[in-house]
Design an enzyme around this catalytic site. Structure first.
Site, short mmCIF file in Angstrom:
data_model
loop_
_atom_site.label_atom_id
_atom_site.label_comp_id
_atom_site.label_asym_id
_atom_site.label_seq_id
_atom_site.Cartn_x
_atom_site.Cartn_y
_atom_site.Cartn_z
N GLU A 313 -10.67 53.06 21.93
CA GLU A 313 -11.26 51.82 20.64
C GLU A 313 -11.91 52.47 19.45
O GLU A 313 -12.70 52.12 19.07
CB GLU A 313 -11.93 50.45 20.79
CG GLU A 313 -10.57 49.89 21.70
CD GLU A 313 -11.44 48.34 22.11
OE1 GLU A 313 -11.15 47.58 21.91
OE2 GLU A 313 -13.20 48.30 23.15
C1 ACM Z 1 -11.32 48.52 26.36
O1 ACM Z 1 -11.66 47.18 27.27
N1 ACM Z 1 -12.30 48.52 25.75
C2 ACM Z 1 -11.38 50.02 27.73
#
Ligand code: ACM
Length: 509
Positions: A313
């Site tokens: 992310e």
């Molecule tokens: C995640 O759940 N951002 C690895």
């Protein structure tokens, strides 16, 4: 004879025969063997039943007042982590190694039941070994912090299900949780808060070593994660020169408004749980000095072979910068003597260090480029851990109205958590799948008890997915739900605050 899968065992053993009858448990039963598992068995039986078995480290320890024996011994011809367990007029556990003895001991504890005549072990003949070598759980100690004793309790309850890796998510936007001597402000300035404005905390190096040692005694390898290059807002609270100003995204703005949470402000602790706004400075050499120092200090206190560098992310990091960063970061981990592990997005970078292990957290039907990113780890000589989010994420709600947890990946009831196949998600050779890891993200869990309500019973489903042969007799939902129900008295005795999901016929004793 009783059907094998009607024995109250989770995960289901590779091969088991239930034998009619019971072996009464009394203080006339003596444990024989010098394995640490012998003492662990005696303590666990005492906690559960109040009966303290006697102990001899000497192989001819049977003698006066001894009604029967529980012998623990190692036979190296048995598979690693495997064991044979026979409960008849006496008990024998033969482990392939110390881990095998520990798992045989855990199986024996599941055969300990109280009936109208008192405490007894159910008779059985079991030969067992794991399907996957990698059976992991993850605890996020950043969004909420859990102290050493709480982590130890988490280790106790998950190692009892034969999990053998504990991934600790040690840094995120909300806080930095591990002492690093060369960058002391990380814990001085960036550890004291958590999500929702709750208090934070951090592990000193001694705390961390204590966790690692406790895990090792229960055959769990600790994998420390420092999440980079995103999820790094807290680093900027301590060292503003290392981190870019927050970059907002539409989902962060909308979610923060919906939840009434503040937006991130550079240099101030972040109390919300939006993602994708932070990035370390990719083009500053100081960033790589930081990464190397942190990896080196973590490597020095981590006997296990892995260091996790995150990589998920990084929504505000330009792709070319992201690629450059993760190529360098994975190389640094190897240079410091460890094997890098990274979330699957890191597989977007062409030249990640060869042998890097990827952690897939996409869905059972992969979306976007997730499958290609994961496969790239295999093309680079690495392998994969499956943390398939819509089945294996422990922080998703069980039902729409469950008070804890999130819903972005799926609503995951116990049956959904159980019915998935780790080798069927991605188009890679089966041999590239090391196993699974079930993560618990802690945005909504403010106490260990709340963690346990999300983790149990679904961790038991993941334990069976990881341990039990896919085609074993009884490796199906109807059998699993009956066997799972039989764990209730064990969890109650150990003070595990499991969620009594109404899919499961929970037994009283
Ligand atoms: C995640 O759940 N951002 C690895």
């Amino acid at each position: 004879m009783v059907l094998p899968h009607s024995m109250p065992l989770v995960p289901l053993p590779a091969s088991s025969i239930a034998v009619d009858g019971r072996l009464p448990v009394s203080d006339g039963l003596r444990v024989i063997g010098d394995s640490p598992a012998a003492a662990q068995l005696i303590d666990a039986v005492a906690r559960r039943s109040g009966i303290r078995l006697s102990h001899s480290t000497d192989s001819d320890g049977a003698g006066d007042g001894v009604a029967s024996t529980i012998v623990l011994r190692i036979d190296p011809t048995t598979a690693p982590e495997g064991y044979g367990l026979t409960v008849g007029d006496s008990v024998e556990i033969v482990g392939g190694d110390e881990a095998g003895l520990f798992y045989g001991m855990q199986t024996l504890l599941q055969l300990l039941r109280e009936d109208d005549e008192g405490w007894a072990f159910l008779r059985a003949e079991i030969t067992d070994a794991p399907r996957f070598a990698r059976r992991g759980v993850m605890l996020d100690v950043t969004r909420h912090f859990f102290d050493v004793d709480e982590v130890k309790k988490f280790i106790d309850s998950t190692s009892a299900l034969k999990f053998n890796h504990l991934h600790l998510h040690l840094s995120d936007d909300q806080g930095w949780r591990i002492q690093i001597d060369s960058w002391p402000k990380l814990t001085e300035l960036a550890s004291s808060t958590a999500s929702l404005g709750d208090p934070g905390g951090f592990y000193t190096k001694d705390d961390y070593r204590e966790i690692v040692a406790y895990a090792a005694e229960r055959h769990m390898v600790v994998i420390p994660e420092i999440d980079l290059p995103g999820h790094t807002h807290a680093i900027g609270v301590a060292y503003p020169e290392l981190v870019e100003d927050p970059v907002m995204n539409d989902s962060l703005i909308a979610e923060s408004a919906r939840l009434g949470q503040p937006l991130p402000v550079a240099g101030e602790p972040y109390l919300g749980w939006g993602v994708g706004h932070s990035s370390v400075r990719i083009h500053e050499e100081r960033t790589y000095e930081f990464v190397r120092d942190v990896v080196r200090e973590l490597a020095e206190m981590t006997p296990g072979p892995y260091i996790h560098i995150g990589g998920d992310e990084s929504l505000g990091t330009p792709q070319a910068d992201f690629d450059l960063f993760v190529e360098r970061a994975t190389a640094i981990v190897f240079e410091e003597g460890k094997i890098p592990v990274a979330w699957h997005e890191v597989g977007a970078a062409k030249d990640i260090a060869e042998g890097t292990i990827g952690q897939y957290w996409g869905k059972t039907t992969p979306e976007g480029s997730h499958a290609e990113e994961a496969a790239h780890f295999v093309e680079r000589g690495g392998a994969l851990i499956m943390s398939t989010a819509d089945v294996a994420y422990l922080d998703m709600k069980y039902t729409e109205d469950f008070p804890l947890g999130l819903t972005w990946a799926a609503i995951i009831d116990v049956r959904r958590a159980y019915e998935w196949e780790p080798t069927a998600v991605l188009d890679v050779p089966e041999s590239a799948i090391l196993g699974i890891e079930a993560p618990l993200w802690s945005e909504t869990t403010r106490t260990l008890s709340e963690v346990e309500q999300l983790v149990f019973p679904r961790a038991a489903a993941q334990a069976e997915v990881a341990w039990s042969p896919h085609d074993a007799d009884g490796r199906d939902w109807e059998s699993f739900r009956e066997r799972l129900g039989a764990l209730a008295p064990l969890w109650k005795a150990e003070g595990v605050d499991f969620h009594p999901a109404d899919e499961i016929p929970w037994s009283e004793r």
